[in-house]
Design a protein around this motif. Structure first.
Motif, PDB file in Angstrom:
ATOM      1  N   PRO A   1      98.674-144.615 -67.243  1.00  0.00           N
ATOM      2  CA  PRO A   1      99.431-143.388 -67.505  1.00  0.00           C
ATOM      3  C   PRO A   1     100.427-143.108 -66.387  1.00  0.00           C
ATOM      4  N   ALA A   2     101.555-142.474 -66.755  1.00  0.00           N
ATOM      5  CA  ALA A   2     102.575-142.164 -65.750  1.00  0.00           C
ATOM      6  C   ALA A   2     102.028-141.127 -64.788  1.00  0.00           C
ATOM      7  N   SER A   3     102.344-141.284 -63.519  1.00  0.00           N
ATOM      8  CA  SER A   3     101.933-140.295 -62.527  1.00  0.00           C
ATOM      9  C   SER A   3     103.150-139.930 -61.688  1.00  0.00           C
ATOM     10  N   THR A   4     102.985-138.946 -60.827  1.00  0.00           N
ATOM     11  CA  THR A   4     104.113-138.443 -60.038  1.00  0.00           C
ATOM     12  C   THR A   4     103.755-138.446 -58.571  1.00  0.00           C
ATOM     13  N   HIS A   5     104.730-138.790 -57.754  1.00  0.00           N
ATOM     14  CA  HIS A   5     104.516-138.788 -56.304  1.00  0.00           C
ATOM     15  C   HIS A   5     105.718-138.110 -55.662  1.00  0.00           C
ATOM     16  N   GLU A   6     105.469-137.280 -54.640  1.00  0.00           N
ATOM     17  CA  GLU A   6     106.587-136.587 -53.992  1.00  0.00           C
ATOM     18  C   GLU A   6     106.729-137.025 -52.549  1.00  0.00           C
ATOM     19  N   LEU A   7     107.981-137.124 -52.107  1.00  0.00           N
ATOM     20  CA  LEU A   7     108.300-137.483 -50.721  1.00  0.00           C
ATOM     21  C   LEU A   7     109.255-136.433 -50.184  1.00  0.00           C
ATOM     22  N   SER A   8     109.217-136.199 -48.865  1.00  0.00           N
ATOM     23  CA  SER A   8     110.224-135.345 -48.233  1.00  0.00           C
ATOM     24  C   SER A   8     111.069-136.218 -47.330  1.00  0.00           C
ATOM     25  N   ILE A   9     112.392-136.139 -47.485  1.00  0.00           N
ATOM     26  CA  ILE A   9     113.315-136.981 -46.708  1.00  0.00           C
ATOM     27  C   ILE A   9     114.224-136.054 -45.893  1.00  0.00           C
ATOM     28  N   PRO A  10     114.397-136.309 -44.586  1.00  0.00           N
ATOM     29  CA  PRO A  10     115.318-135.469 -43.797  1.00  0.00           C
ATOM     30  C   PRO A  10     116.729-135.492 -44.401  1.00  0.00           C
ATOM     31  N   ASN A  11     117.400-134.325 -44.371  1.00  0.00           N
ATOM     32  CA  ASN A  11     118.754-134.200 -44.950  1.00  0.00           C
ATOM     33  C   ASN A  11     119.717-135.256 -44.450  1.00  0.00           C
ATOM     34  N   ASP A  12     119.653-135.567 -43.137  1.00  0.00           N
ATOM     35  CA  ASP A  12     120.645-136.500 -42.590  1.00  0.00           C
ATOM     36  C   ASP A  12     120.378-137.946 -42.995  1.00  0.00           C
ATOM     37  N   LEU A  13     119.234-138.209 -43.630  1.00  0.00           N
ATOM     38  CA  LEU A  13     118.948-139.584 -44.069  1.00  0.00           C
ATOM     39  C   LEU A  13     119.102-139.749 -45.579  1.00  0.00           C
ATOM     40  N   ILE A  14     119.255-138.623 -46.296  1.00  0.00           N
ATOM     41  CA  ILE A  14     119.280-138.711 -47.764  1.00  0.00           C
ATOM     42  C   ILE A  14     120.472-139.548 -48.243  1.00  0.00           C
ATOM     43  N   GLY A  15     121.593-139.469 -47.498  1.00  0.00           N
ATOM     44  CA  GLY A  15     122.797-140.217 -47.900  1.00  0.00           C
ATOM     45  C   GLY A  15     122.561-141.708 -47.978  1.00  0.00           C
TER      46      GLY A  15
ATOM     47  N   SER B   1     112.685-150.662 -59.539  1.00  0.00           N
ATOM     48  CA  SER B   1     111.296-150.199 -59.575  1.00  0.00           C
ATOM     49  C   SER B   1     110.855-149.797 -60.976  1.00  0.00           C
ATOM     50  N   GLY B   2     111.820-149.414 -61.821  1.00  0.00           N
ATOM     51  CA  GLY B   2     111.466-148.926 -63.154  1.00  0.00           C
ATOM     52  C   GLY B   2     110.949-147.496 -63.122  1.00  0.00           C
ATOM     53  N   ALA B   3     110.966-146.868 -61.934  1.00  0.00           N
ATOM     54  CA  ALA B   3     110.481-145.488 -61.808  1.00  0.00           C
ATOM     55  C   ALA B   3     111.623-144.505 -62.034  1.00  0.00           C
ATOM     56  N   GLN B   4     111.266-143.298 -62.441  1.00  0.00           N
ATOM     57  CA  GLN B   4     112.257-142.204 -62.492  1.00  0.00           C
ATOM     58  C   GLN B   4     112.258-141.563 -61.112  1.00  0.00           C
ATOM     59  N   ILE B   5     113.442-141.372 -60.536  1.00  0.00           N
ATOM     60  CA  ILE B   5     113.517-140.785 -59.190  1.00  0.00           C
ATOM     61  C   ILE B   5     114.456-139.596 -59.251  1.00  0.00           C
ATOM     62  N   LYS B   6     113.925-138.421 -58.894  1.00  0.00           N
ATOM     63  CA  LYS B   6     114.757-137.214 -58.898  1.00  0.00           C
ATOM     64  C   LYS B   6     114.867-136.692 -57.472  1.00  0.00           C
ATOM     65  N   ILE B   7     116.083-136.340 -57.070  1.00  0.00           N
ATOM     66  CA  ILE B   7     116.304-135.785 -55.734  1.00  0.00           C
ATOM     67  C   ILE B   7     116.651-134.313 -55.906  1.00  0.00           C
ATOM     68  N   ALA B   8     115.834-133.452 -55.284  1.00  0.00           N
ATOM     69  CA  ALA B   8     116.055-132.005 -55.417  1.00  0.00           C
ATOM     70  C   ALA B   8     117.307-131.609 -54.645  1.00  0.00           C
ATOM     71  N   ASN B   9     117.948-130.519 -55.073  1.00  0.00           N
ATOM     72  CA  ASN B   9     119.112-130.004 -54.339  1.00  0.00           C
ATOM     73  C   ASN B   9     118.666-129.492 -52.976  1.00  0.00           C
ATOM     74  N   ALA B  10     119.607-129.462 -52.040  1.00  0.00           N
ATOM     75  CA  ALA B  10     119.287-128.990 -50.691  1.00  0.00           C
ATOM     76  C   ALA B  10     118.906-127.510 -50.752  1.00  0.00           C
TER      77      ALA B  10
ATOM     78  N   GLY C   1     118.214-123.378 -45.425  1.00  0.00           N
ATOM     79  CA  GLY C   1     117.271-123.220 -44.309  1.00  0.00           C
ATOM     80  C   GLY C   1     116.291-124.369 -44.168  1.00  0.00           C
ATOM     81  N   SER C   2     116.318-125.346 -45.128  1.00  0.00           N
ATOM     82  CA  SER C   2     115.394-126.486 -45.028  1.00  0.00           C
ATOM     83  C   SER C   2     116.136-127.708 -44.508  1.00  0.00           C
ATOM     84  N   SER C   3     115.460-128.464 -43.647  1.00  0.00           N
ATOM     85  CA  SER C   3     116.092-129.669 -43.086  1.00  0.00           C
ATOM     86  C   SER C   3     115.704-130.905 -43.890  1.00  0.00           C
ATOM     87  N   GLU C   4     114.965-130.693 -45.005  1.00  0.00           N
ATOM     88  CA  GLU C   4     114.491-131.839 -45.790  1.00  0.00           C
ATOM     89  C   GLU C   4     114.834-131.667 -47.267  1.00  0.00           C
TER      90      GLU C   4
END
Length: 326
Positions: free
Chosen positions: A241-255, A272-281, A284-287
């Protein structure tokens, strides 16, 4: 900036950058065996000649230097293309020799000056040089540049390029220019029986690099979704079954994960065949939050590719000479 002075021999003593759009085959001809042709062109013309990286069907060739060096580089390219045409004709029955064709990439804000009022400038260029000149009506994808196609004999092309350079110097671009960047040739990837294949036409071609990545990802500890006590087996043929995993990436490395115009993140999604979504900045958050959805195997592979991308970028920062290749 001082007004441009025309020298007595008709050359312009000022530095300029001209961008050319070429197909892979043309680029191969310019580079030559082990880079010998482009090396010779650089040495003999004195111009800087750079060729964009990437496995794209189209590449950008940038020629920079005082205008007299640019004209020499253009002459060498035009004569090389003519030589290629003559060589290709020797084994074909065609009798009339096709013209040499070059495609310039010009900021759209300068194209009006190239065309002139009611097409007067472009008409004058065609008549005085004997070259065919056409300015594309539409801008190149995701850019504010247009293609300007010049075709004719090498001599006509050189004269035409000289006139285009004069116009470009007299009418600099207005506002910011978004340069055209050719898109990589995207080839679908499939995984089967622990092997990775790229699809080319009707065939699946084994891809050793992707297979290696896939196998490394398989060795990673499979990610266990919350509330699931038994570890999920990362087999690709069975579909857990599909599952979800979350990561936090520093703003200056997202590019570096997203890449130019999203090229890197799209590669990671595709491999990878995975769906990858990047949240908007978030203010006040650095990630930034990245959400990866897919089978445990897809997620492992996506995480592996993201980490590999960080390693590549870290290596580039430590070795600035390799920055141009990224």
């Amino acid at each position: 900036m001082e007004p441009t002075k025309l020298q007595s021999e008709g050359g312009l003593n000022v530095t300029l950058t001209i961008r050319l759009l070429m197909h892979g085959k043309e680029v191969g001809s310019i580079i030559g065996k082990k880079g010998e042709t482009v090396k010779k062109m650089r040495e003999e013309s004195g111009a800087r000649i750079n060729i964009s990286e990437g496995n794209c069907p189209e590449r950008i060739v940038t020629i920079t230097g005082p205008t007299d060096t640019i004209f020499k580089a253009f002459a060498m390219i035009a004569y090389k293309f003519e030589e290629d045409i003559i060589n290709s004709m020797s084994n074909s029955p065609a009798t009339s020799k096709p013209p040499v064709t070059l495609r310039l990439v010009v900021p759209a804000s300068q194209c009006g000056s190239l065309i002139g009022k009611g097409g007067s400038k472009i008409k004058e260029m065609r008549e005085s040089t004997g070259a065919q000149v056409q300015v594309a009506g539409d801008m190149l994808p995701n850019s504010t540049e247009r293609a300007v196609t010049i075709s004719g004999t090498p001599e006509a092309i050189i004269q035409c390029v000289k006139q285009i350079c004069v116009v470009m110097l007299e009418s600099p671009p207005k506002g910011a220019t978004i340069p055209y960047r050719p898109k990589p040739a995207s080839t679908p990837v499939i995984f089967s029986g622990g092997q990775a294949y790229t699809i080319q036409g009707q065939y699946a071609i084994p891809h050793p690099d992707l297979t290696k990545l896939h196998q490394l990802a398989m060795q990673q500890t499979p990610f266990t979704p919350l509330g699931q006590t038994t570890p999920a087996f990362p087999g690709l043929d069975a579909s857990p079954p599909a599952s979800t995993h979350e990561l936090s990436i520093p703003n200056d490395l997202i590019g570096c994960i997203i890449g130019r115009q999203g090229t890197k993140i799209n590669e990671i999604r595709q491999m990878s065949g995975a769906q990858i979504k990047i949240a908007n900045a978030m203010e006040g958050s650095s990630e930034r939050q990245i959400t990866i959805t897919g089978t445990p195997a897809n997620i492992s592979l996506a995480q592996y590719l993201i980490n590999a991308r960080f390693r590549d970028v870290a290596a580039m920062w430590n070795d600035p000479a390799s920055m141009t290749a990224s």
